[in-house]
Structures are given as structure tokens and as C-alpha cells.
Motif scaffolding. Structure first.
Motif, PDB file in Angstrom:
ATOM      1  N   PRO A  44       0.837  -1.101   0.079  1.00  0.00           N
ATOM      2  CA  PRO A  44      -0.058  -0.005  -0.020  1.00  0.00           C
ATOM      3  C   PRO A  44       0.826   1.281  -0.089  1.00  0.00           C
ATOM      4  CG  PRO A  44      -0.261  -1.252   2.087  1.00  0.00           C
ATOM      5  CD  PRO A  44       0.790  -1.919   1.108  1.00  0.00           C
ATOM      6  N   PRO A  45       0.371   2.315  -0.661  1.00  0.00           N
ATOM      7  CA  PRO A  45       1.288   3.457  -0.712  1.00  0.00           C
ATOM      8  C   PRO A  45       1.708   4.398   0.563  1.00  0.00           C
ATOM      9  CG  PRO A  45      -1.107   3.705  -1.922  1.00  0.00           C
ATOM     10  CD  PRO A  45      -0.922   2.519  -1.217  1.00  0.00           C
ATOM     11  N   LEU A  46       0.828   3.818   1.782  1.00  0.00           N
ATOM     12  CA  LEU A  46       1.270   4.341   3.050  1.00  0.00           C
ATOM     13  C   LEU A  46       2.628   3.593   3.518  1.00  0.00           C
ATOM     14  CD1 LEU A  46       0.788   6.311   5.497  1.00  0.00           C
ATOM     15  CD2 LEU A  46      -0.650   4.425   6.414  1.00  0.00           C
ATOM     16  N   GLU A  47       2.561   2.601   3.148  1.00  0.00           N
ATOM     17  CA  GLU A  47       3.820   1.498   3.356  1.00  0.00           C
ATOM     18  C   GLU A  47       4.931   2.020   2.731  1.00  0.00           C
ATOM     19  OE1 GLU A  47       4.628  -3.067   3.630  1.00  0.00           O
ATOM     20  OE2 GLU A  47       2.472  -2.769   4.344  1.00  0.00           O
ATOM     21  N   ARG A  48       4.691   1.905   1.359  1.00  0.00           N
ATOM     22  CA  ARG A  48       5.789   2.564   0.432  1.00  0.00           C
ATOM     23  C   ARG A  48       6.595   3.856   0.752  1.00  0.00           C
ATOM     24  NH1 ARG A  48       2.570   0.892  -4.030  1.00  0.00           N
ATOM     25  NH2 ARG A  48       2.037   2.768  -4.446  1.00  0.00           N
ATOM     26  N   GLY A  49       5.419   4.742   1.293  1.00  0.00           N
ATOM     27  CA  GLY A  49       5.884   5.995   1.445  1.00  0.00           C
ATOM     28  C   GLY A  49       6.637   6.137   2.959  1.00  0.00           C
ATOM     29  N   ALA A  50       6.258   5.183   3.684  1.00  0.00           N
ATOM     30  CA  ALA A  50       7.192   5.035   4.886  1.00  0.00           C
ATOM     31  C   ALA A  50       8.553   4.786   4.496  1.00  0.00           C
ATOM     32  CB  ALA A  50       6.322   4.106   5.822  1.00  0.00           C
ATOM     33  N   GLY A  51       8.719   3.869   3.593  1.00  0.00           N
ATOM     34  CA  GLY A  51      10.116   3.349   3.215  1.00  0.00           C
ATOM     35  C   GLY A  51      10.804   4.353   2.475  1.00  0.00           C
ATOM     36  N   VAL A  52      10.344   5.261   1.840  1.00  0.00           N
ATOM     37  CA  VAL A  52      10.871   6.457   1.069  1.00  0.00           C
ATOM     38  C   VAL A  52      11.178   7.383   2.106  1.00  0.00           C
ATOM     39  CG1 VAL A  52      10.659   8.302  -0.578  1.00  0.00           C
ATOM     40  CG2 VAL A  52       9.630   6.068  -1.093  1.00  0.00           C
ATOM     41  N   PHE A  53      10.444   7.620   3.207  1.00  0.00           N
ATOM     42  CA  PHE A  53      10.967   8.866   4.230  1.00  0.00           C
ATOM     43  C   PHE A  53      12.213   7.892   5.044  1.00  0.00           C
ATOM     44  CE2 PHE A  53      10.714  10.161   8.403  1.00  0.00           C
ATOM     45  CZ  PHE A  53      10.396  11.765   8.265  1.00  0.00           C
ATOM     46  N   GLN A  54      12.052   6.761   5.572  1.00  0.00           N
ATOM     47  CA  GLN A  54      13.163   6.190   6.099  1.00  0.00           C
ATOM     48  C   GLN A  54      14.395   6.325   5.346  1.00  0.00           C
ATOM     49  OE1 GLN A  54      13.215   5.427   9.126  1.00  0.00           O
ATOM     50  NE2 GLN A  54      11.279   5.895   9.245  1.00  0.00           N
ATOM     51  N   ARG A  55      14.286   5.963   3.877  1.00  0.00           N
ATOM     52  CA  ARG A  55      15.497   6.166   3.032  1.00  0.00           C
ATOM     53  C   ARG A  55      16.234   7.802   2.994  1.00  0.00           C
ATOM     54  NH1 ARG A  55      12.958   2.567   0.025  1.00  0.00           N
ATOM     55  NH2 ARG A  55      12.473   4.034  -1.626  1.00  0.00           N
ATOM     56  N   SER A  56      15.252   8.536   2.692  1.00  0.00           N
ATOM     57  CA  SER A  56      15.520   9.834   1.844  1.00  0.00           C
ATOM     58  C   SER A  56      15.297  10.977   3.014  1.00  0.00           C
ATOM     59  CB  SER A  56      14.667  10.057   0.757  1.00  0.00           C
ATOM     60  OG  SER A  56      14.785   9.031  -0.142  1.00  0.00           O
TER      61      SER A  56
ATOM     62  N   PRO B   3      18.736  19.378   0.615  1.00  0.00           N
ATOM     63  CA  PRO B   3      19.099  19.033  -0.860  1.00  0.00           C
ATOM     64  C   PRO B   3      17.852  18.871  -1.642  1.00  0.00           C
ATOM     65  CG  PRO B   3      19.403  17.194   0.615  1.00  0.00           C
ATOM     66  CD  PRO B   3      19.037  18.252   1.650  1.00  0.00           C
ATOM     67  N   PRO B   4      17.928  18.907  -2.914  1.00  0.00           N
ATOM     68  CA  PRO B   4      16.739  18.598  -3.817  1.00  0.00           C
ATOM     69  C   PRO B   4      16.565  16.968  -4.062  1.00  0.00           C
ATOM     70  CG  PRO B   4      18.607  19.397  -4.974  1.00  0.00           C
ATOM     71  CD  PRO B   4      18.799  19.627  -3.596  1.00  0.00           C
ATOM     72  N   PHE B   5      15.431  16.607  -4.102  1.00  0.00           N
ATOM     73  CA  PHE B   5      15.332  15.182  -4.270  1.00  0.00           C
ATOM     74  C   PHE B   5      14.780  14.897  -5.565  1.00  0.00           C
ATOM     75  CE2 PHE B   5      16.149  15.333   0.085  1.00  0.00           C
ATOM     76  CZ  PHE B   5      16.769  14.229   0.436  1.00  0.00           C
ATOM     77  N   GLY B   6      14.639  16.025  -6.448  1.00  0.00           N
ATOM     78  CA  GLY B   6      14.077  15.624  -8.087  1.00  0.00           C
ATOM     79  C   GLY B   6      14.567  14.626  -8.738  1.00  0.00           C
TER      80      GLY B   6
ATOM     81  N   ASP C 241      11.044   9.499  -8.068  1.00  0.00           N
ATOM     82  CA  ASP C 241      10.071   9.843  -9.296  1.00  0.00           C
ATOM     83  C   ASP C 241       8.770  10.293  -8.650  1.00  0.00           C
ATOM     84  OD1 ASP C 241       8.893   7.504  -8.371  1.00  0.00           O
ATOM     85  OD2 ASP C 241       9.908   6.156  -9.805  1.00  0.00           O
ATOM     86  N   ASP C 242       7.841  10.629  -9.609  1.00  0.00           N
ATOM     87  CA  ASP C 242       6.610  11.205  -9.089  1.00  0.00           C
ATOM     88  C   ASP C 242       5.929  10.267  -8.235  1.00  0.00           C
ATOM     89  OD1 ASP C 242       7.207  13.510 -10.501  1.00  0.00           O
ATOM     90  OD2 ASP C 242       5.770  13.108 -12.073  1.00  0.00           O
ATOM     91  N   ALA C 243       5.846   8.981  -8.510  1.00  0.00           N
ATOM     92  CA  ALA C 243       5.225   7.891  -7.861  1.00  0.00           C
ATOM     93  C   ALA C 243       5.699   7.826  -6.465  1.00  0.00           C
ATOM     94  CB  ALA C 243       5.179   6.501  -8.343  1.00  0.00           C
ATOM     95  N   GLU C 244       7.165   7.976  -6.170  1.00  0.00           N
ATOM     96  CA  GLU C 244       7.755   7.937  -4.929  1.00  0.00           C
ATOM     97  C   GLU C 244       7.336   8.990  -4.097  1.00  0.00           C
ATOM     98  OE1 GLU C 244      11.319   5.342  -4.997  1.00  0.00           O
ATOM     99  OE2 GLU C 244      11.575   7.082  -6.436  1.00  0.00           O
ATOM    100  N   VAL C 245       7.236  10.271  -4.828  1.00  0.00           N
ATOM    101  CA  VAL C 245       6.849  11.552  -4.117  1.00  0.00           C
ATOM    102  C   VAL C 245       5.223  11.523  -3.654  1.00  0.00           C
ATOM    103  CG1 VAL C 245       6.718  14.063  -4.265  1.00  0.00           C
ATOM    104  CG2 VAL C 245       8.605  13.065  -4.944  1.00  0.00           C
ATOM    105  N   SER C 246       4.396  10.872  -4.656  1.00  0.00           N
ATOM    106  CA  SER C 246       2.931  10.604  -4.183  1.00  0.00           C
ATOM    107  C   SER C 246       2.939   9.909  -2.992  1.00  0.00           C
ATOM    108  CB  SER C 246       2.213  10.020  -5.413  1.00  0.00           C
ATOM    109  OG  SER C 246       2.374  11.122  -6.478  1.00  0.00           O
ATOM    110  N   ASP C 247       3.799   8.659  -2.820  1.00  0.00           N
ATOM    111  CA  ASP C 247       3.660   7.661  -1.785  1.00  0.00           C
ATOM    112  C   ASP C 247       4.055   8.508  -0.474  1.00  0.00           C
ATOM    113  OD1 ASP C 247       2.599   5.695  -3.451  1.00  0.00           O
ATOM    114  OD2 ASP C 247       4.827   4.960  -3.723  1.00  0.00           O
ATOM    115  N   LEU C 248       5.248   9.417  -0.720  1.00  0.00           N
ATOM    116  CA  LEU C 248       5.674  10.011   0.154  1.00  0.00           C
ATOM    117  C   LEU C 248       4.749  10.995   1.004  1.00  0.00           C
ATOM    118  CD1 LEU C 248       8.346  10.206   2.100  1.00  0.00           C
ATOM    119  CD2 LEU C 248       9.084  11.914   0.057  1.00  0.00           C
ATOM    120  N   LEU C 249       3.785  11.650   0.243  1.00  0.00           N
ATOM    121  CA  LEU C 249       2.822  12.446   0.654  1.00  0.00           C
ATOM    122  C   LEU C 249       1.975  11.780   1.420  1.00  0.00           C
ATOM    123  CD1 LEU C 249       2.223  15.217  -2.311  1.00  0.00           C
ATOM    124  CD2 LEU C 249       2.686  15.516   0.222  1.00  0.00           C
ATOM    125  N   VAL C 250       1.406  10.702   0.956  1.00  0.00           N
ATOM    126  CA  VAL C 250       0.541   9.929   1.686  1.00  0.00           C
ATOM    127  C   VAL C 250       1.044   9.693   3.249  1.00  0.00           C
ATOM    128  CG1 VAL C 250      -0.690   7.878   1.907  1.00  0.00           C
ATOM    129  CG2 VAL C 250      -0.546   8.802  -0.126  1.00  0.00           C
TER     130      VAL C 250
END
Ligand code: HEC
Length: 122
Positions: free
Chosen positions: A31-43, A93-96, A100-109
């Protein structure tokens, strides 16, 4: 020709599947929430996670803010979040190029879920 040794094959398969799971290569949809949490932990967590109070001492002119802060969540719309993540801000730092857009969307969730879990009056 001897019959194939199924116990052995089974063992190898098991090890392979276990390794897949361990190293997070299993591609089952999360689920996006779980993916977003992963992105947050990494970045993001290295600056915005637990212990950010000490970050000022590490030489940030403006300390990385608590992203769960209701005032910050209210001030920043989704487009603002996306811009800050893509372009960075101040010493962030910029993360652009890294997300990618999908990761940023997950991160927002995930980030919006932090706000909801913040108890009122904190
Ligand atoms: C190297 C440390 C660092 C990392 C990694 C980092 N940030 Fe930041 N972030 C900062 C700092 C420092 C500020 C304060 C910038 C300022 O206001 O000058 C900040 C500010 C912010 C703000 C507030 C912007 C505003 O307008 O007030 C948001 C939102 C934010 N970061 C989100 C993120 C997200 C999401 C990630 C992960 C993709 C992330 N940051 C990764 C250091 C970092």
C-alpha cells in the motif's frame, strides 16, 4: 536416471524465497502508506526523523522541522510539499533526481498520515 531429489530442490527454493523477502526484492504490491514510509526512512529520516532536535548542533542554519507539526502541515499544500521535495530548500538537498513522481506521491500519503496521528494540542 534417478528421480529428482525434491527435498533438496524444495530447500533451495525456500532459501531463495526467504532471501527475496529479506532483501526486500519481493515485488508484491504494497500500500502507498507503507511505500511512502520506506521512502521517508531512506531519504528524509536522517534529517527529519527521530533526533532532529540535535540537528541544529550539526550546523543547520534552519533546523529540519518536524514534518508532523500541524502548523507546518496546514501551511504547506501538496504542491508545496512536492516543490520542496523536488527542489530542496535552504540547506535541504533537492530530491528531484532521486525520487520519481510515484515515490513523491507515496511520500505525501505518509507525510499526511503523520499529521493525523499527531495528538491535538501538541
Ligand atoms: C540533509 C538533511 C535533509 C534531508 C535529507 C531532508 N531535509 Fe527537509 N529540510 C531540511 C532543512 C535543513 C530544512 C529547513 C530549510 C529551511 O527552511 O531553510 C528542511 C525543510 C523541509 C520542509 C519544510 C519546508 C518549508 O517550506 O517550511 C519540508 C516539507 C521538508 N523539509 C521535507 C523533506 C522530505 C519529504 C524529505 C525527504 C525526501 C526531506 N525533507 C529530506 C533538511 C533535510
Amino acid at each position: 536416471m534417478p528421480p529428482p531429489d525434491t527435498t533438496r530442490t524444495g530447500g533451495w527454493l525456500f532459501a531463495l524465497v526467504a532471501a527475496w523477502g529479506l532483501f526486500g526484492c519481493a515485488r508484491e504490491p504494497k500500500p502507498p502508506l507503507e511505500r511512502g514510509a520506506g521512502v521517508f526512512q531512506r531519504s528524509c529520516a536522517s534529517c527529519h526523523g527521530v533526533g532532529r532536535e540535535q540537528k541544529v548542533a550539526l550546523g543547520f542554519k534552519v533546523a529540519p522541522p518536524d514534518l508532523a507539526e500541524p502548523a507546518l502541515q496546514a501551511r504547506l499544500g501538496d504542491a508545496d510539499f512536492r516543490r520542496v521535495i523536488r527542489e530542496g530548500k535552504g540547506q535541504m538537498p533537492p530530491f528531484g533526481k532521486m525520487l520519481d513522481d510515484a515515490e513523491v506521491s507515496d511520500l505525501l500519503v505518509y507525510l499526511r498520515s503523520l499529521a493525523r496521528s499527531t495528538p491535538p494540542g501538541r
